[in-house]
Each structure stands twice: as C-alpha cells, then as structure tokens.
Design an enzyme around this catalytic site. Structure first.
Site, mmCIF file in Angstrom:
data_model
loop_
_atom_site.group_PDB
_atom_site.id
_atom_site.type_symbol
_atom_site.label_atom_id
_atom_site.label_comp_id
_atom_site.label_asym_id
_atom_site.label_seq_id
_atom_site.Cartn_x
_atom_site.Cartn_y
_atom_site.Cartn_z
ATOM 1 N N HIS A 56 1.311 -1.005 4.731
ATOM 2 C CA HIS A 56 2.630 -1.576 4.472
ATOM 3 C C HIS A 56 3.722 -0.892 5.298
ATOM 4 O O HIS A 56 4.616 -1.537 5.851
ATOM 5 C CB HIS A 56 2.900 -1.420 2.970
ATOM 6 C CG HIS A 56 4.152 -2.029 2.457
ATOM 7 N ND1 HIS A 56 5.343 -1.341 2.385
ATOM 8 C CD2 HIS A 56 4.397 -3.266 1.936
ATOM 9 C CE1 HIS A 56 6.273 -2.112 1.852
ATOM 10 N NE2 HIS A 56 5.727 -3.292 1.567
ATOM 11 N N ASP A 69 6.854 5.451 2.422
ATOM 12 C CA ASP A 69 5.958 4.302 2.281
ATOM 13 C C ASP A 69 4.509 4.770 2.320
ATOM 14 O O ASP A 69 4.185 5.810 1.750
ATOM 15 C CB ASP A 69 6.262 3.282 3.396
ATOM 16 C CG ASP A 69 6.067 1.847 2.950
ATOM 17 O OD1 ASP A 69 4.913 1.453 2.729
ATOM 18 O OD2 ASP A 69 7.070 1.122 2.832
ATOM 19 N N SER A 118 10.536 -6.108 0.617
ATOM 20 C CA SER A 118 10.149 -4.969 1.450
ATOM 21 C C SER A 118 10.547 -5.175 2.902
ATOM 22 O O SER A 118 10.780 -4.212 3.632
ATOM 23 C CB SER A 118 8.631 -4.761 1.396
ATOM 24 O OG SER A 118 8.234 -4.211 0.180
#
Length: 483
Positions: free
Chosen positions: A110, A78, A340
């Site tokens: 994120h 990520d 996600s």
C-alpha cells in the site's frame, strides 16, 4: 538536471522565473493574484493517467511556482519501502518490527502507491510524476498485511494506533519508544507525515492525540485519510453503522488535517463516508481526488506495466507507483482508489508549500489549505477541494506596486501581490505625493495628488490574513499632461 519543461503560456513566458512573476500580475477586484502560468512534466503516465486528478487540484499552476526541494522531507507512515525506480527513500524506521529497517516484507504494498503520489520522480520522461517530485521520502513502517510477521514484533501485540503515535513522534524528530524498550529519534524533523490508514474503528487514544499535538508543535504537519466506508463493514453501510467511531473523527487536534475522497467534479466518491446518509463522518478538513470506485468500492484499479491481473479493472483511479501483491518486482504502476489516495495529494501540496516558504507554521499551513479550497458539491467534505495553486501562491506574501501620473498633478497606483486574503492596506505619500484619504486603505487601487514636474514616490504596506506584512514603493514623474 531537469529536462525541458512544457509551459502552457508558450513563448511569451520564455525566460520567466519565480522572481519575475510579479511583473506578470494584474489586479482583479480586491484580491490580486499571479496570472495562471502552468508547468507540466514530460512523464508519459502524467499525460495518459494522472492529468485528471492533478488537474482537479490545479497542480500544473502550482508546479510553475514550485516542484519541491530536497530540503523538504515527507514521511510516509504505511507498509514500508521497497526499491522502485521512481521513488527515492531516505532514512526511516520500522515500528511494526521495532528496528531501523523499514523494508516492506508483506504482500500488500500500500505504501508504495501512496509514496508515488507524494513524491515520485517527475519530469524524467518515464513513468508518472509525484506532486512534490523534488522532495525527500522518509518511510516509516507501521503495518503489514500478509507475509511472515514475527510473533514478538510490537505490531503483533499492540494496537495500530500506538504504532501510529510512535511513527508521528519519530517523523517530527521527537524521541519515542520503538516498542522494544528502546528510545529512538530521527536525525531531522519531517515537514509532513502522511497517514493513509484511516478506518480504524476505535476512539482516539491519548497517546495518539498527544503525538499529533506534539508533532504539530514541533513543526510537522499531520495528514490523515478519513477512511473508506467499504472497509471492515458491509456495503452500503448498515443503518446502525456509526462513522463517528472511526479513529480520526475522535482525534480532532486543532492542527490535524483529515482528508476525504471526491471525483474531479467535487462529488463524494461512493466509498467516501460523505456519500451515505447513515455514514456521515465528522471532522473532515478538506477533500482531494481519490479515484473512481469499482462496483461502489475502493481499490481494484487496473495495473500498468505489471503482469496482468483480471480482478483489477478500474481505469479511472489515481495513477501511481506499484509493486504487485506478494512480490518485490516488477516496478510498475497502477490505478487505485480510496481516501488513502486522496490524503497524499494534500501531503504533496504541503511539501510544495514548505519548499516555497520553509518558515510556514503548521497552523498557517492548515489555514491556507482551508481558505484556498475550491467550493464543491460534496456536503460534509470540509472546506472543499484541495487547491494546489491557491495554496502554493498563498504560501508567501509578496508585494509590488506600479504608480503613474494621470495628469493635472494626479496619480494612481495598482498593487500586485500574493498571500492569503483578505488583506489590509495602508498607502502613504513618501515624496512629493499625497494620498487621497478615501483610498488610503483601499486594497485594489489608490489615487492622490503630486507636485507637478517633480519625481514623486508612494509607499504601500499590505498585511494578509496570516498577519504577514509586506512593503513596496514606486517612483514616477508627476506631470501636468495626461499620459
């Protein structure tokens, strides 16, 4: 040391351990399962925000069996790592910059939220809890949004799919190019790699498909988010929108696990591609909670313990760790929504499965997830809703039998077991006992005859859907009189 645990079954369960669970099992039709016992952490955000999405996958029942292990490593491909009191990072690599420091220099953190759902420290009385709260996190940086990226970084010159291929190989403990002409290799193989980067509108390149296959062969489970229909496209998707061009729909390795997002009732979230007739997404393996949309779109979840941000308003998202945009502090939490957020639920459960049974193969793990999934209303959501309890229970095959005399030289035996059904059974009389041929292969119960006034013994051999076999025996006093 863990703090005292809350067990839903109360004082009757005091002192029970995983090894004692066989005594608590009871037969139910043809499939016998452990009685539902639950464990819930004492973290305040678990109670106030996480209970809805963890409850939807029956996670408290799974936690009774396992909360993870430091021997289990979950890689997070990520945006990289940042310090957070709820996250424990170990090792890692930066394939965006091509160096061994996976610290996140960007604005959009994120990966911090994704990592918290997977393995934030649990049951410590602060913040929230991750699914596999005793597991290790390995950060692998493959993306940057904002910040000062360097022109010479591999991530500035190569497609994200290439960075992902390298990250997957690295997570699996395989040698791989770092983008600067050097070969790098992790010191150990991760049990699972989570990729919450799912909406790349490109066909699956050969290097990425090969990386998934090689990682699976090496024993690393690859879990990927399907992608959000509101990312990189108008909302709702236009009539000519073709979700089949999304990256993971073209990378259907037999062992790849692709995750879409649903609500707690199993309905596709508005941003999930399954929710729009022109945007159906092929190749979904399973669904997991992704958090409620705001105005039909993912993201925009309210902050918890962070400086206020009036643009972030959703209060029914997946609650996890967070660091505000463009900052490295404070260490706080937030609601957030998207596929996600769904994928790390699956990755965390895979960690629990591997903690309970390290010998599980990648195909076995996928089969267990698919076969134990709960039926839901969503059409096109793969096998259904992730079932943490069912998957963790099925990770091991255990068997015990209880036999008793029924009087008149007869007996009955009941099995108790875990594993993945359907099962096959073979019953045998070992000592002073014979099995009724009608029940010699019955998976729910067997009956037979025994020699009165002797100690009799019966054996059961059970095989589950994964081909695993367990054997158990029990002795009893054969009596003329009924019990």
């Amino acid at each position: 040391m863990l703090l005292p645990l809350i067990v839903a079954c109360g004082a009757a369960c005091d002192g029970e351990s995983e090894a004692d669970l066989d005594e608590l099992e009871a037969p139910a039709d043809d499939e016998v399962e452990v009685r539902s016992l639950t464990l819930e952490p004492n973290d305040p955000l678990y109670t106030s925000g996480q209970k809805w999405h963890y409850g939807a996958i029956l996670l408290p029942e799974a936690w009774w069996l396992s909360t993870g292990s430091p021997a289990v490593t979950i890689a997070v491909a990520d945006s990289g790592k940042l310090p957070h009191s709820e996250l424990t990072w170990a090792g890692g690599y930066d394939f965006f910059a091509g160096d061994p420091d996976p610290t996140d220099p960007g604005d959009y953190h994120h990966g911090i939220h994704v990592a918290g759902t997977i393995a934030a420290i649990g049951n410590n009385g602060v913040g929230g809890a991750g699914i596999c709260w005793n597991c290790q996190l390995r950060p692998i940086r493959v993306a940057q949004s904002g910040g000062n990226a360097q022109v010479g970084d591999p991530g500035m010159n190569e497609p994200t799919s290439t960075l992902l291929a390298r990250a997957i190989r690295y997570a699996a403990g395989l040698p791989t190019d770092n983008g600067r002409g050097q070969i790098v290799q992790a010191s150990s193989r991760a049990d699972v790699v989570n990729i919450s980067i799912g909406n790349l509108p490109s066909p699956c390149p050969v290097d990425l498909r090969n990386a998934v296959d090689e990682a699976s062969a090496a024993g690393t489970v690859v879990v990927a988010a399907a992608g959000n229909g509101d990312s990189g496209t108008t909302w709702p998707p236009s009539p000519d929108f073709d979700a089949s061009h999304y990256l993971w729909s073209k990378c259907q390795s037999p062992d790849l696990i692709v995750v879409t997002a649903v609500d707690e009732f199993g309905n596709a979230e508005p941003y999930a591609l399954q929710n729009n007739a022109v945007a159906k997404y092929a190749g979904i393996t399973i669904a997991a909670p992704g958090g409620s949309a705001v105005n039909g779109q993912a993201g925009q979840g309210a902050l918890i313990g962070c400086p206020p941000d009036p643009s972030q308003t959703g209060t029914h998202g997946v609650v996890s760790t967070w660091i505000p945009y463009g900052q490295t502090t404070p260490q706080c939490h937030r609601h957030w929504a998207g596929t996600s957020m769904a994928a790390p639920h699956v990755s965390g459960v895979v960690g629990l499965m591997r903690a309970r049974n390290p010998s599980l193969t990648v195909p076995q793990i996928k089969k267990i997830l698919v076969k134990t999934a709960k039926a839901i209303p969503c059409v096109g959501c793969g096998a259904g809703m992730l079932n943490a309890s069912g998957a963790v229970k099925a990770s091991t095959l255990t068997l015990s039998i209880t036999c008793e005399s029924t009087g008149g030289g007869g007996y009955s035996c009941l099995p108790s077991h875990t594993g993945l059904g359907p099962w096959t059974a073979v019953w045998q009389g070992v000592q002073n006992a014979a099995v009724n041929p009608t029940y010699a292969t019955n998976t729910a119960v067997t009956y037979g005859n025994c020699t009165v006034n002797t100690q009799a013994r019966v054996r059961a051999t059970f095989t589950d859907a994964l081909g695993r076999t367990a054997i158990a025996e029990d002795s009893f006093q054969c009596s003329q009189l009924p019990p």
